[in-house]
Design an enzyme around this catalytic site. Structure first.
Site, PDB file in Angstrom:
ATOM      1  N   GLU A 140       0.808  -1.213   0.000  1.00 30.69           N
ATOM      2  CA  GLU A 140       0.000   0.000   0.000  1.00 30.69           C
ATOM      3  C   GLU A 140       0.846   1.271   0.000  1.00 30.69           C
ATOM      4  O   GLU A 140       0.505   2.252  -0.652  1.00 30.69           O
ATOM      5  CB  GLU A 140      -0.886  -0.038   1.246  1.00 30.69           C
ATOM      6  CG  GLU A 140      -1.931   1.020   1.343  1.00 30.69           C
ATOM      7  CD  GLU A 140      -2.827   0.780   2.548  1.00 30.69           C
ATOM      8  OE1 GLU A 140      -3.128   1.775   3.237  1.00 30.69           O
ATOM      9  OE2 GLU A 140      -3.220  -0.372   2.808  1.00 30.69           O
ATOM     10  N   ASP A 141       1.944   1.256   0.745  1.00 24.80           N
ATOM     11  CA  ASP A 141       2.673   2.500   1.012  1.00 24.80           C
ATOM     12  C   ASP A 141       4.075   2.585   0.414  1.00 24.80           C
ATOM     13  O   ASP A 141       4.780   3.563   0.651  1.00 24.80           O
ATOM     14  CB  ASP A 141       2.787   2.715   2.529  1.00 24.80           C
ATOM     15  CG  ASP A 141       1.440   2.984   3.179  1.00 24.80           C
ATOM     16  OD1 ASP A 141       0.496   3.356   2.458  1.00 24.80           O
ATOM     17  OD2 ASP A 141       1.335   2.813   4.399  1.00 24.80           O
TER      18      ASP A 141
END
Length: 175
Positions: free
Chosen positions: A61-62
């Protein structure tokens, strides 16, 4: 054990330039390490797959990490857990939050454990060192949303759920 240490080093490398949103802008890696601490020492969770997934829960996600990269390093099981915990950043924040509530009851047992630990860690952070600029209303909204997510994973780990419930009670005292 080797797998776990590799996941720790991998996560540290992937998150090395990231910081938390608290006033002290603490290194991001502290967050996945704290999840492992909560899982082991408060939840009694000793599954290497769960602990590795906890360390890696935000890399898809990051960071620029790919699913293929995770499979090559950690296998399909850990990658599948991480994928369950990954929000689609192309969607609006409110949509992502709604989807977390909707999907929580259908997550694997392993993903539910990590999700519980993640919410516990985030609530503790908000109580002790909230993101800079968060007012009382924003904190209360986050607690209410977390409670809705955790409602979908109840029955996963009584010890962690008790910790979560204690944090909700603390939040009620927030002024």
């Amino acid at each position: 054990m080797n797998h776990f240490v590799h996941a720790l080093a991998f996560s540290a490398e992937k998150h090395k330039n990231q910081r938390r949103k608290d006033a002290q802008i603490t290194p991001y890696i502290n967050h996945p390490i704290e999840l492992v601490n909560v899982l082991v020492n408060e939840g009694g969770v000793l599954s290497w797959d769960v602990l590795c997934a906890a360390l890696l829960h935000d890399v898809l996600e990051d960071t620029q990490t790919t699913e293929e990269e995770l499979i090559n390093h950690f296998g399909k099981k850990v990658t599948a857990i991480v994928k369950e915990l990954t929000d689609d950043k192309s969607l609006a924040k409110e949509v992502r939050k709604s989807l977390q509530i909707a999907h929580a009851p259908f997550a694997s047992h392993e993903a539910k454990l990590v999700k519980l630990a993640d919410k516990i860690c985030n609530l503790r952070d908000i109580l002790v060192a909230p993101p800079a600029g968060w007012d009382l209303k924003r904190k209360q909204e986050y607690f209410a949303w977390s409670e809705a997510v955790v409602a979908g994973v109840r029955g996963t780990n009584a010890k962690l759920e008790k910790v979560f419930d204690g944090l909700l009670q603390e939040a009620e005292q927030m002024q």
